[in-house]
Structures are given as structure tokens and as C-alpha cells.
Design an enzyme around this catalytic site. Sequence first.
Site, PDB file in Angstrom:
ATOM      1  N   ASN A  11       1.029  -1.490   0.109  1.00 28.08           N
ATOM      2  CA  ASN A  11       0.038  -0.180  -0.170  1.00 28.08           C
ATOM      3  C   ASN A  11       0.815   1.704   0.447  1.00 28.08           C
ATOM      4  O   ASN A  11       1.369   1.932   1.241  1.00 28.08           O
ATOM      5  CB  ASN A  11      -0.955  -0.057   1.206  1.00 28.08           C
ATOM      6  CG  ASN A  11      -1.884   1.348   1.053  1.00 28.08           C
ATOM      7  OD1 ASN A  11      -2.132   1.998   0.313  1.00 28.08           O
ATOM      8  ND2 ASN A  11      -2.671   1.336   2.474  1.00 28.08           N
ATOM      9  N   LYS A  13       0.134   4.383  -0.403  1.00 24.41           N
ATOM     10  CA  LYS A  13      -0.949   5.328  -0.038  1.00 24.41           C
ATOM     11  C   LYS A  13      -0.437   6.627  -1.193  1.00 24.41           C
ATOM     12  O   LYS A  13      -0.218   5.984  -2.354  1.00 24.41           O
ATOM     13  CB  LYS A  13      -0.541   5.900   1.477  1.00 24.41           C
ATOM     14  CG  LYS A  13      -0.452   4.653   2.487  1.00 24.41           C
ATOM     15  CD  LYS A  13       0.071   4.916   3.610  1.00 24.41           C
ATOM     16  CE  LYS A  13      -0.572   3.733   5.189  1.00 24.41           C
ATOM     17  NZ  LYS A  13      -0.064   3.159   6.287  1.00 24.41           N
ATOM     18  N   HIS A  96      -9.559   1.876   4.502  1.00 24.02           N
ATOM     19  CA  HIS A  96      -8.343   1.708   5.235  1.00 24.02           C
ATOM     20  C   HIS A  96      -8.811   2.812   6.489  1.00 24.02           C
ATOM     21  O   HIS A  96      -9.208   3.815   6.382  1.00 24.02           O
ATOM     22  CB  HIS A  96      -6.895   2.309   4.658  1.00 24.02           C
ATOM     23  CG  HIS A  96      -5.934   2.428   4.680  1.00 24.02           C
ATOM     24  ND1 HIS A  96      -5.535   3.231   5.952  1.00 24.02           N
ATOM     25  CD2 HIS A  96      -4.744   1.499   5.306  1.00 24.02           C
ATOM     26  CE1 HIS A  96      -4.299   2.955   6.178  1.00 24.02           C
ATOM     27  NE2 HIS A  96      -3.709   1.537   5.684  1.00 24.02           N
ATOM     28  N   GLU A  98      -6.885   5.019   7.648  1.00 23.50           N
ATOM     29  CA  GLU A  98      -7.240   6.683   6.896  1.00 23.50           C
ATOM     30  C   GLU A  98      -7.619   7.192   6.594  1.00 23.50           C
ATOM     31  O   GLU A  98      -7.996   8.277   6.557  1.00 23.50           O
ATOM     32  CB  GLU A  98      -5.120   6.831   5.750  1.00 23.50           C
ATOM     33  CG  GLU A  98      -4.332   6.175   6.884  1.00 23.50           C
ATOM     34  CD  GLU A  98      -3.183   6.135   6.496  1.00 23.50           C
ATOM     35  OE1 GLU A  98      -2.825   6.185   5.198  1.00 23.50           O
ATOM     36  OE2 GLU A  98      -2.456   5.288   7.253  1.00 23.50           O
ATOM     37  N   GLU A 168      -5.115  -4.328  10.621  1.00 23.48           N
ATOM     38  CA  GLU A 168      -4.627  -3.252  10.642  1.00 23.48           C
ATOM     39  C   GLU A 168      -5.185  -2.727  11.850  1.00 23.48           C
ATOM     40  O   GLU A 168      -5.685  -1.505  12.088  1.00 23.48           O
ATOM     41  CB  GLU A 168      -4.234  -2.278   9.725  1.00 23.48           C
ATOM     42  CG  GLU A 168      -3.555  -2.684   8.329  1.00 23.48           C
ATOM     43  CD  GLU A 168      -3.291  -1.658   7.505  1.00 23.48           C
ATOM     44  OE1 GLU A 168      -2.518  -1.959   7.271  1.00 23.48           O
ATOM     45  OE2 GLU A 168      -4.176  -0.607   7.192  1.00 23.48           O
ATOM     46  N   GLY A 174       2.455   3.252  10.577  1.00 27.62           N
ATOM     47  CA  GLY A 174       3.166   4.130  10.625  1.00 27.62           C
ATOM     48  C   GLY A 174       4.308   4.598  11.918  1.00 27.62           C
ATOM     49  O   GLY A 174       4.825   5.466  11.730  1.00 27.62           O
ATOM     50  N   SER A 212       3.651  -1.421  10.441  1.00 30.70           N
ATOM     51  CA  SER A 212       4.771  -1.604  10.856  1.00 30.70           C
ATOM     52  C   SER A 212       5.852  -3.136  10.263  1.00 30.70           C
ATOM     53  O   SER A 212       7.076  -3.749  11.783  1.00 30.70           O
ATOM     54  CB  SER A 212       5.481  -0.673  12.120  1.00 30.70           C
ATOM     55  OG  SER A 212       5.153   0.291  12.574  1.00 30.70           O
ATOM     56  N   GLY A 234       4.921   1.738   4.371  1.00 31.01           N
ATOM     57  CA  GLY A 234       6.354   2.163   4.824  1.00 31.01           C
ATOM     58  C   GLY A 234       7.244   0.847   4.044  1.00 31.01           C
ATOM     59  O   GLY A 234       7.812   1.452   2.884  1.00 31.01           O
TER      60      GLY A 234
HETATM   61  P1  13P Z   1       3.117   0.196   7.835  1.00 33.49           P
HETATM   62  O1  13P Z   1       3.796  -0.459   6.935  1.00 33.49           O
HETATM   63  O2  13P Z   1       3.854   2.251   7.308  1.00 33.49           O
HETATM   64  O3  13P Z   1       3.088   0.779   9.574  1.00 33.49           O
HETATM   65  O4  13P Z   1       2.022   1.038   7.006  1.00 33.49           O
HETATM   66  C1  13P Z   1       0.475   0.150   7.105  1.00 33.49           C
HETATM   67  C2  13P Z   1      -0.582   0.597   6.561  1.00 33.49           C
HETATM   68  O5  13P Z   1      -1.513   0.789   7.283  1.00 33.49           O
HETATM   69  C3  13P Z   1      -1.042  -0.267   5.345  1.00 33.49           C
HETATM   70  O6  13P Z   1      -1.999  -0.184   4.867  1.00 33.49           O
END
Ligand code: 13P
Length: 249
Positions: A11, A13, A96, A98, A168, A174, A212, A234
Site C-alpha cells: 500500500n 498510500k 483503510h 486513514e 490493521e 506507521g 509496521s 512504509g
Molecule cells: P506501515 O507499514 O507504514 O505501518 O503502514 C501499514 C498500512 O497502513 C498499510 O495499509
Amino acid sequence: MHSRTPYIAANWKMHKTVAEAAEFVDALLPRIAATQSDVVICPPFTALAEVVERRRGTAVKVAAQNMHEADSGAFTGEVSGPMLVELDVEAVVLGHSERRQYFSETDEALARKVAAALAHELEPILCVGESEEARDAGETEGVLERQLQADLAAIDDLAVGGVVIAYEPIWAIGTGRTATPEQAQEACAFIRDVLRARGAAAEEVRILYGGSVKPANAAELLALPDVDGALVGGASLDPEEFAAIVDAT
Ligand code: 13P
């Protein structure tokens, strides 16, 4: 051991221009040529077509990060299922945290989006997960159950088998605070129980962990009995790191 094919999704983002996406795919493909796992890239809308073209002839799938439930209409700024299908996109991330948090995405809208995605033969990757406050209050299972029931409410039990679920925990996204293997296993097993209780073919559903995930912790997480893959943020931006996570399956 279960027989579900591992599913590793990147992902991105709101990262990567078209040129950066092209560079990533060219670097990734030789590194994962031998994998038996499902590998999925979720670029921003603007890079979808480029990633689709670059991966043609490979087993890599492409997913959007969101879609509107209507096929077309006066919804400024939105993108529909038929628009994604036209590009040969195969899947779509829905719900998601976010999007729930910053764009007020509701469970009611998600129920419609999951149904619309399936109607267009786009594989939904439905994200669920609790906040830190909910976990501290002992409400993790309640949150997961409520989200699953609400977001899958508009599809029949048989169709649930075609949905990928991503667990998640918001506090792990993150932050570098990966869920412990015990926490990830417990939540993913609970999600499978909820699907089973609903009458779905729960053993077929791929349940991913996200939050993460890094090359250093991927193997341990992916070995858990109810964790069938990873949704990587990330660490998916770098082809070497992402390939290392695919290698951990
Ligand atoms: P990270 O791997 O950066 O923590 O993000 C996870 C995520 O939100 C994947 O959709």
C-alpha cells in the site's frame, strides 16, 4: 498448516509519481520472479495504468486504494469500479483507517463499496482494526466484530469467501510498534471466527496483518496460523525491502 496462498500487498498510500512507480516495478519484478505468493501493488490512482502495463505477463496484481460505490455520477473527485476495471485493475483496498479517520468513510458506505467491488469482480481488501484507546479498554474484539458485520452486511455469505481482510491495528500503522505475534494471531483468528459464525467459508479467506511490517519481523508474523499475508505501508516503498517481505512467505 493451511493451504491459503500467501498474499503480500504494497500500500503506497500517497507516494510515488508515475516515473517512480515505473522504476519500482522494474526493480521489483526480477527480485520476486520465483515467488508462489500473491503479490499486489496498490499505487495512487495516477500510477495505476503504468503499474498495470509494467507488470503485464507477470503474476503481480494491481489494486486501487479506494473507489466509489456508484458506477458514475456527480461525485467530484471520486473514481468508480468500471473505471478501475477498464484499466485491468484487479483489486481495491477499502476502509483503510486513514480513510475512515481523515475522510470520514463510514461503515454504511463501506458495505456498499464492498458489494460494488464484488459486482465488478474487483477483489476487495477490507481493512479493519482498533484504535489504541479501544485496545486499552479491552474493546478490540468488539470493534473488529462491529466493523466486519457492518462492512460485509450487503453481501451474501458465499461472497465473503472472495474478500481479503486486512487486520490493521491503528496504533501499529506507521509507528514502528508492530503488533506482537500473539496479538496479531489472536486478532486474525478472531476475525476468522466472526466470518465462520456468519456462515462464510472462513477457511478460504485470506486474512492479512498490517502495521509496521518490515523485512525483520515479516517471517515471524507470516508464520502465524491465521495470518495469511501482509499489507505493507512504509516498507513497501523500497523494492528491495518489499521483495524481502515477499521472500519471507
Ligand atoms: P506501515 O507499514 O507504514 O505501518 O503502514 C501499514 C498500512 O497502513 C498499510 O495499509
